[in-house]
Design an enzyme around this catalytic site. Structure first.
Site, short mmCIF file in Angstrom:
data_model
loop_
_atom_site.label_atom_id
_atom_site.label_comp_id
_atom_site.label_asym_id
_atom_site.label_seq_id
_atom_site.Cartn_x
_atom_site.Cartn_y
_atom_site.Cartn_z
N GLY A 92 3.08 -0.57 4.23
CA GLY A 92 2.26 -0.10 5.34
C GLY A 92 2.98 -0.09 6.68
N HIS B 188 -1.09 -8.42 -5.87
CA HIS B 188 -0.61 -7.64 -4.71
C HIS B 188 -0.35 -8.58 -3.54
CE1 HIS B 188 -0.65 -4.82 -1.34
NE2 HIS B 188 -0.23 -3.94 -2.23
N SER C 89 5.80 1.98 1.58
CA SER C 89 5.99 3.21 2.37
C SER C 89 6.64 4.34 1.57
CB SER C 89 6.77 2.92 3.66
OG SER C 89 6.06 1.98 4.45
N GLU D 269 7.61 -4.78 -4.58
CA GLU D 269 7.17 -4.36 -3.27
C GLU D 269 7.72 -5.30 -2.20
OE1 GLU D 269 3.42 -1.80 -3.68
OE2 GLU D 269 2.76 -3.85 -3.46
N GLU E 256 -1.09 -8.44 -0.53
CA GLU E 256 -2.25 -8.71 0.34
C GLU E 256 -3.15 -9.77 -0.28
OE1 GLU E 256 -3.45 -4.63 0.75
OE2 GLU E 256 -1.62 -4.28 1.91
N LYS F 164 -6.60 0.26 -1.99
CA LYS F 164 -7.02 -0.92 -1.21
C LYS F 164 -8.51 -0.79 -0.89
CE LYS F 164 -2.34 -1.03 0.47
NZ LYS F 164 -1.39 -1.58 1.40
N ASN G 90 -2.65 2.79 -4.90
CA ASN G 90 -3.48 1.62 -4.59
C ASN G 90 -4.29 1.98 -3.35
OD1 ASN G 90 -4.54 -0.85 -3.88
ND2 ASN G 90 -2.59 -1.72 -3.17
C1 PEP Z 1 0.95 -1.06 -1.34
O1 PEP Z 1 0.07 -1.58 -0.71
O2 PEP Z 1 1.06 -1.32 -2.54
C2 PEP Z 1 1.87 -0.13 -0.65
C3 PEP Z 1 3.03 0.11 -1.18
O3 PEP Z 1 1.43 0.40 0.54
P1 PEP Z 1 2.16 1.55 1.41
O4 PEP Z 1 2.58 2.63 0.46
O5 PEP Z 1 1.11 2.02 2.37
O6 PEP Z 1 3.33 0.91 2.08
#
Ligand code: PEP
Length: 254
Positions: free
Chosen positions: A175, A97, A215, A169, A99, A13, A11
């Site tokens: 992040g 997601h 992460s 998630e 966000e 973003k 992703n």
């Molecule tokens: C995401 O935004 O779906 C995500 C998992 O981000 P990150 O891997 O940077 O934690």
């Protein structure tokens, strides 16, 4: 026997322009050409989809979008329909997601509408669920996930479920560099699968792929993917560089 094919999606973003997306794909292609056991997806911004699809043509890299609207057309400024996505050649789409839930008012109801539009168009939806830190700390993880799954999947027939990918998630791990331990992630993935079995049936639940996101990186993808109910990853930061993303994928072969 587990017949679920591992799916790792990046992703991006709001990162990488169309030109940068093409450069990424060109560099990435040879790095993952042998990773055929894994379904590999990258999800650029809307303006880069067309160029990314063309750059990835003929390779084992699939392209996905980061959002979809449920109406076919109309007064929905800033949104994009399933037909518009299909026209670019994308095959996957991220839905709900965290966000989008946090900054753009996405709810389980809008997730459900977007999911139905994606399925009707033949796109593979990656539906995101997950708890925030306060919910985990107050023991509400399971009830939050149950609600997100029940509402988000409302009205979906059991025989459509195997086309859907669920992305678990934990919002506190996105992040932040904090990953759920493989055991903690597995426990929650198993809970999600049990919830799917309750909502549908055991056979259906066993066919649904559940990605972990939060992460994920080259150093932890192997131990996460080794868990029985973790069928892939949704990757943010570590998917922005061809070398780290390809290493993460190589380490994630079951
Ligand atoms: C995401 O935004 O779906 C995500 C998992 O981000 P990150 O891997 O940077 O934690």
């Amino acid at each position: 026997m587990n017949m679920r094919r591992t799916i790792i999606a990046g992703n991006w973003k709001m990162n990488l322009t169309a030109a940068e997306a093409v450069a990424f794909v060109e560099e990435f292609k040879p790095l993952v050409a042998d990773s055929t056991e894994v379904e590999i997806v990258v999800c650029p911004v809307f303006t880069a989809l067309d160029a990314a699809v063309k750059a990835a043509a003929g390779s084992n890299i699939k392209i996905g979008a980061q959002n979809i609207h449920w109406e076919e057309s109309g007064a929905f400024t800033g949104e994009i329909s399933a037909a518009m996505l299909k026209e670019t050649g994308v095959e996957y789409v991220i839905i709900g997601h965290s966000e989008r839930r946090q900054y753009f008012g996405e709810t389980d109801e809008t997730v459900n509408k977007r999911l139905k539009a994606a399925l009707a168009a033949g796109l593979v939806p990656m539906v995101c669920v997950g708890e925030v830190l306060a919910e985990r700390e107050s023991g509400k993880t399971e009830s939050v996930l149950s609600t997100q799954l029940q509402c988000g999947l409302n009205g979906i027939p059991a025989d459509e479920m195997e086309k859907i990918v669920i992305a678990y998630e934990p919002v506190w791990a996105i992040g932040t560099g904090k990953t759920a331990t493989p055991e903690m992630a597995e426990e929650t993935h198993a809970y999600i699968r049990k919830t799917l079995a309750d909502l549908f049936d055991r056979d259906t639940a066993d066919k649904v792929r559940i990605q972990y996101g939060g992460s994920m990186k080259p150093a932890n993808s192997a131990e996460l993917i080794a868990q029985p109910d973790i069928d892939g990853g949704l990757v943010g930061g570590a998917a922005l560089k061809p070398d780290s993303f390809s290493e993460l994928i190589k380490n994630a072969i079951k």
